[in-house]
Design a protein around this motif. Structure first.
Motif, PDB file in Angstrom:
ATOM      1  N   GLY A  63      -1.583  49.051   0.231  1.00  0.00           N
ATOM      2  CA  GLY A  63      -1.051  48.676   1.548  1.00  0.00           C
ATOM      3  C   GLY A  63       0.061  47.858   1.484  1.00  0.00           C
ATOM      4  O   GLY A  63       0.595  47.523   2.483  1.00  0.00           O
ATOM      5  N   ALA A  64       0.902  47.728   0.592  1.00  0.00           N
ATOM      6  CA  ALA A  64       1.995  47.102   0.250  1.00  0.00           C
ATOM      7  C   ALA A  64       3.008  47.830   0.939  1.00  0.00           C
ATOM      8  O   ALA A  64       3.009  49.354   0.565  1.00  0.00           O
ATOM      9  CB  ALA A  64       2.419  46.370  -1.014  1.00  0.00           C
ATOM     10  N   ARG A  65       4.208  47.461   1.388  1.00  0.00           N
ATOM     11  CA  ARG A  65       5.334  48.118   1.646  1.00  0.00           C
ATOM     12  C   ARG A  65       6.114  47.999   0.295  1.00  0.00           C
ATOM     13  O   ARG A  65       6.545  47.143  -0.463  1.00  0.00           O
ATOM     14  CB  ARG A  65       6.135  47.363   2.689  1.00  0.00           C
ATOM     15  CG  ARG A  65       7.441  48.084   3.261  1.00  0.00           C
ATOM     16  CD  ARG A  65       8.281  47.635   4.542  1.00  0.00           C
ATOM     17  NE  ARG A  65       8.428  46.015   4.329  1.00  0.00           N
ATOM     18  CZ  ARG A  65       9.684  45.487   4.127  1.00  0.00           C
ATOM     19  NH1 ARG A  65      10.490  46.321   3.559  1.00  0.00           N
ATOM     20  NH2 ARG A  65       9.922  44.293   3.947  1.00  0.00           N
ATOM     21  N   VAL A  66       6.635  49.345   0.101  1.00  0.00           N
ATOM     22  CA  VAL A  66       7.387  49.709  -1.162  1.00  0.00           C
ATOM     23  C   VAL A  66       8.788  49.777  -1.105  1.00  0.00           C
ATOM     24  O   VAL A  66       9.229  50.456  -0.264  1.00  0.00           O
ATOM     25  CB  VAL A  66       6.580  50.730  -1.965  1.00  0.00           C
ATOM     26  CG1 VAL A  66       7.601  51.077  -3.266  1.00  0.00           C
ATOM     27  CG2 VAL A  66       5.280  50.580  -2.296  1.00  0.00           C
ATOM     28  N   ILE A  67       9.441  48.905  -1.843  1.00  0.00           N
ATOM     29  CA  ILE A  67      10.884  49.030  -1.973  1.00  0.00           C
ATOM     30  C   ILE A  67      11.195  49.667  -3.366  1.00  0.00           C
ATOM     31  O   ILE A  67      10.996  49.043  -4.425  1.00  0.00           O
ATOM     32  CB  ILE A  67      11.639  47.732  -1.897  1.00  0.00           C
ATOM     33  CG1 ILE A  67      11.313  47.193  -0.466  1.00  0.00           C
ATOM     34  CG2 ILE A  67      13.175  47.827  -1.984  1.00  0.00           C
ATOM     35  CD1 ILE A  67      12.030  45.931  -0.058  1.00  0.00           C
ATOM     36  N   ASP A  68      11.764  50.911  -3.426  1.00  0.00           N
ATOM     37  CA  ASP A  68      11.881  51.354  -4.816  1.00  0.00           C
ATOM     38  C   ASP A  68      13.360  51.129  -5.262  1.00  0.00           C
ATOM     39  O   ASP A  68      14.404  51.155  -4.657  1.00  0.00           O
ATOM     40  CB  ASP A  68      11.865  53.046  -4.619  1.00  0.00           C
ATOM     41  CG  ASP A  68      12.211  53.677  -5.996  1.00  0.00           C
ATOM     42  OD1 ASP A  68      12.496  53.179  -6.967  1.00  0.00           O
ATOM     43  OD2 ASP A  68      11.939  55.132  -6.048  1.00  0.00           O
ATOM     44  N   ALA A  69      13.160  50.156  -6.452  1.00  0.00           N
ATOM     45  CA  ALA A  69      14.565  49.648  -6.903  1.00  0.00           C
ATOM     46  C   ALA A  69      14.961  50.300  -8.121  1.00  0.00           C
ATOM     47  O   ALA A  69      15.634  49.580  -8.977  1.00  0.00           O
ATOM     48  CB  ALA A  69      14.199  48.107  -7.079  1.00  0.00           C
ATOM     49  N   THR A  70      14.781  51.503  -8.401  1.00  0.00           N
ATOM     50  CA  THR A  70      15.246  52.196  -9.607  1.00  0.00           C
ATOM     51  C   THR A  70      16.781  52.150  -9.415  1.00  0.00           C
ATOM     52  O   THR A  70      17.475  52.575  -8.646  1.00  0.00           O
ATOM     53  CB  THR A  70      14.598  53.690  -9.145  1.00  0.00           C
ATOM     54  OG1 THR A  70      13.356  53.901  -9.162  1.00  0.00           O
ATOM     55  CG2 THR A  70      15.240  54.465 -10.407  1.00  0.00           C
ATOM     56  N   GLY A  71      17.041  51.880 -10.538  1.00  0.00           N
ATOM     57  CA  GLY A  71      18.851  51.766 -10.868  1.00  0.00           C
ATOM     58  C   GLY A  71      19.187  50.551 -10.261  1.00  0.00           C
ATOM     59  O   GLY A  71      20.492  50.299 -10.498  1.00  0.00           O
ATOM     60  N   ALA A  72      18.539  49.669  -9.769  1.00  0.00           N
ATOM     61  CA  ALA A  72      18.879  48.436  -9.069  1.00  0.00           C
ATOM     62  C   ALA A  72      18.674  47.173 -10.084  1.00  0.00           C
ATOM     63  O   ALA A  72      17.715  47.029 -10.748  1.00  0.00           O
ATOM     64  CB  ALA A  72      18.332  48.264  -7.747  1.00  0.00           C
ATOM     65  N   ILE A  73      19.107  46.020  -9.586  1.00  0.00           N
ATOM     66  CA  ILE A  73      18.966  44.773 -10.521  1.00  0.00           C
ATOM     67  C   ILE A  73      18.394  43.722  -9.405  1.00  0.00           C
ATOM     68  O   ILE A  73      18.841  43.693  -8.211  1.00  0.00           O
ATOM     69  CB  ILE A  73      20.250  44.351 -10.817  1.00  0.00           C
ATOM     70  CG1 ILE A  73      20.818  45.240 -11.947  1.00  0.00           C
ATOM     71  CG2 ILE A  73      19.921  42.917 -11.571  1.00  0.00           C
ATOM     72  CD1 ILE A  73      21.903  44.846 -12.454  1.00  0.00           C
ATOM     73  N   VAL A  74      17.312  43.073  -9.783  1.00  0.00           N
ATOM     74  CA  VAL A  74      16.780  41.953  -8.940  1.00  0.00           C
ATOM     75  C   VAL A  74      16.909  40.795  -9.447  1.00  0.00           C
ATOM     76  O   VAL A  74      16.636  40.583 -10.636  1.00  0.00           O
ATOM     77  CB  VAL A  74      15.351  42.213  -8.624  1.00  0.00           C
ATOM     78  CG1 VAL A  74      14.474  41.099  -7.963  1.00  0.00           C
ATOM     79  CG2 VAL A  74      15.032  43.567  -8.090  1.00  0.00           C
ATOM     80  N   THR A  75      17.350  39.855  -8.506  1.00  0.00           N
ATOM     81  CA  THR A  75      17.615  38.336  -9.354  1.00  0.00           C
ATOM     82  C   THR A  75      17.016  37.415  -8.339  1.00  0.00           C
ATOM     83  O   THR A  75      16.684  37.661  -7.180  1.00  0.00           O
ATOM     84  CB  THR A  75      19.163  38.094  -9.239  1.00  0.00           C
ATOM     85  OG1 THR A  75      19.762  37.996  -8.079  1.00  0.00           O
ATOM     86  CG2 THR A  75      19.784  39.232  -9.966  1.00  0.00           C
ATOM     87  N   PRO A  76      17.001  36.187  -8.683  1.00  0.00           N
ATOM     88  CA  PRO A  76      16.606  35.074  -7.551  1.00  0.00           C
ATOM     89  C   PRO A  76      17.789  34.932  -6.630  1.00  0.00           C
ATOM     90  O   PRO A  76      19.001  35.474  -6.925  1.00  0.00           O
ATOM     91  CB  PRO A  76      16.589  33.867  -8.617  1.00  0.00           C
ATOM     92  CG  PRO A  76      16.634  34.145  -9.993  1.00  0.00           C
ATOM     93  CD  PRO A  76      17.050  35.529 -10.045  1.00  0.00           C
ATOM     94  N   GLY A  77      17.376  34.559  -5.497  1.00  0.00           N
ATOM     95  CA  GLY A  77      18.538  34.396  -4.694  1.00  0.00           C
ATOM     96  C   GLY A  77      19.641  33.316  -4.993  1.00  0.00           C
ATOM     97  O   GLY A  77      19.179  32.611  -5.894  1.00  0.00           O
ATOM     98  N   LEU A  78      20.722  33.540  -4.892  1.00  0.00           N
ATOM     99  CA  LEU A  78      21.779  32.716  -5.265  1.00  0.00           C
ATOM    100  C   LEU A  78      21.842  31.521  -4.534  1.00  0.00           C
ATOM    101  O   LEU A  78      21.536  31.385  -3.256  1.00  0.00           O
ATOM    102  CB  LEU A  78      23.177  33.540  -5.183  1.00  0.00           C
ATOM    103  CG  LEU A  78      23.317  34.737  -5.745  1.00  0.00           C
ATOM    104  CD1 LEU A  78      24.891  35.216  -5.620  1.00  0.00           C
ATOM    105  CD2 LEU A  78      22.900  34.737  -7.305  1.00  0.00           C
ATOM    106  N   ILE A  79      22.147  30.378  -5.148  1.00  0.00           N
ATOM    107  CA  ILE A  79      22.342  28.997  -4.674  1.00  0.00           C
ATOM    108  C   ILE A  79      23.702  28.468  -4.423  1.00  0.00           C
ATOM    109  O   ILE A  79      24.571  28.524  -5.593  1.00  0.00           O
ATOM    110  CB  ILE A  79      21.624  27.979  -5.244  1.00  0.00           C
ATOM    111  CG1 ILE A  79      20.105  28.313  -5.559  1.00  0.00           C
ATOM    112  CG2 ILE A  79      21.609  26.648  -4.666  1.00  0.00           C
ATOM    113  CD1 ILE A  79      19.474  27.301  -6.548  1.00  0.00           C
TER     114      ILE A  79
END
Length: 426
Positions: A63-79
């Motif tokens: 039931g989760a909404r899926v975001i396909d991040a293939t080829g992408a980078i995930v980081t914490p939000g910048l401060i």
């Protein structure tokens, strides 16, 4: 300047899409966690009820909404550190600028939290640059008739979800103090005076803290500081509140380190363009440095030693480095580019990203909630099209406290409205 670009509009805000109850799975991502797990490849980050529920390998929740991040980078939000965002709209319109005061009854007691506007038009702009949190600091209002205004006031950490959400992440996160040339000007024109006067003020605060009742019994003239300012400074002299000291040349940095040691203050250096010259001493003192990583040309005599290698040399010595928002730019979009420039001049990539995420979170006491992609923390996340320190990369998804933010602003709304030209209609 960003402020000037907004001169045609009042504050503009955009709410988030979705709700805290939503479960989101960001799949096949290269995650730079900035936590103990380090860098993860082909990983899944699950967001549930506004929090990070899991990070790493594992099935996608039903039931989760899926975001396909293939080829992408995930980081914490910048401060974005040292950013007036949410307390100023247009610099040339005085009524929209709430960053400081010329009221002679307030110095250290000035508290920026009360001026924060979650509907600021600059907040959506910042989010489009991957910024999800900001350290908002007061700025000194120069008034030559006042010679006791060393302290600009107290800053706050805010989140950039915007809209109706309470924006304050941590109030009274730090006290701001000007030293060097600026402080000397407030002290009558000499650095020799500013340190004497500052030590006298700190002693006065301790005397007041030990016997508040005496303040009302003695003549008010017996105290140089007003009661409100002394109350605000008690956490500083007790070492419970960080003191951000604006300082630049090596000689002044050494004096501030000595002051911190003798007065038992929790000091953070701000600026420190010549900090590299004293890197081992700063590291030994355990003092973090907030800096403009792009500073390489002296704007005054106290910045003659400016170099683009400052961040790399401080980091190599063991100093905790925070790359802050440079003057005249609101919205926190430039620090990541400055961090990339610092990498080109010797700062390790991981240290550069840490200077925008986990380092400010730790220094300002909010690392239990933000700054890294770890289970149990607020889901402040950015999905990037490429390397977040590259100018050609941009966020494709931004989450603040688990709510996905729209990647549009007043600027883009105006662009979309006026850019298409229907010549027939004209």
């Amino acid at each position: 300047m960003i402020r000037i670009l907004l001169a045609t509009t009042a504050a503009f805000a955009l709410g988030g899409v979705g709700a805290h109850a939503e479960t989101v799975a960001i799949t096949h991502a290269h995650v730079l966690t900035m936590g103990k797990a380090g860098d993860l490849t082909d990983a899944t980050v699950v967001i549930r009820d506004g929090m990070i529920a899991s990070v790493g390998a594992g099935p996608t929740p039903a039931g989760a909404r899926v975001i396909d991040a293939t080829g992408a980078i995930v980081t914490p939000g910048l401060i974005s550190a040292s950013d007036p965002i949410s307390t100023v709209e247009i610099e040339g319109v005085e009524a929209t600028v709430d960053t400081g005061t010329r009221n002679d009854r307030l110095s250290a007691a000035f508290d920026i939290q009360y001026a924060v506007n979650p509907d600021s038009a600059l907040i959506p702009v910042a989010r489009m640059g991957g910024v999800t949190e900001a350290l908002v600091l007061p700025e000194m209002e120069r008034d030559k008739s006042r010679r006791d205004m060393f302290f600009a006031g107290q800053g706050a950490v805010i989140h950039l979800q915007g809209g109706a959400a309470d924006p304050i992440r941590k109030a009274q996160a730090a006290m701001v103090l000007d030293m060097g040339e600026e402080g000397a000007g407030e002290a009558g024109g000499s650095r020799a005076a500013e340190y004497v006067l500052l030590r006298a003020m700190l002693a006065e605060v301790r005397r007041y803290s030990a016997n508040r009742a005496a303040y009302f019994k003695e003549a008010v003239d017996g105290y140089n500081l007003r009661r409100e300012d002394m109350e605000a400074l008690i956490p500083v002299v007790e070492g419970r509140m960080p003191l951000i000291v604006g300082v630049h040349r090596a000689a002044d940095i050494r004096q501030v380190l000595r002051l911190a040691r003798e007065e038992k203050l929790h000091v953070i250096l701000d600026g420190a363009e010549e900090g590299w010259r004293l890197a081992p001493e700063i590291a030994a003192a355990g003092v973090p440095v907030m800096m403009n990583a792009a500073a390489d040309l002296p704007s005054s005599f106290e910045q003659l030693g400016s170099t683009l290698e400052n961040a790399a040399r401080l980091n190599a010595a063991g100093v905790t480095v925070i790359i802050d928002n440079p003057p005249l730019f609101e919205g926190g979009r430039t620090p990541r580019f400055d961090a990339g420039r610092a990498v080109a001049h010797g700062l390790p990539y991981g240290a550069a990203l840490a200077a925008l995420t986990i380092n400010p979170a730790k220094v300002f006491g909010v690392a239990d909630r933000i700054g890294s992609v770890e289970v149990g923390k607020d889901a402040d996340l950015v999905v990037w099209s490429g390397d977040p320190l590259e100018t050609s990369s941009a966020p494709t998804a931004v989450f603040v406290k688990g709510v996905q933010m729209p990647l549009r602003s007043r600027d883009t709304e105006l662009r979309d409205r006026y850019l298409p030209l229907d010549t027939a209609a004209r």
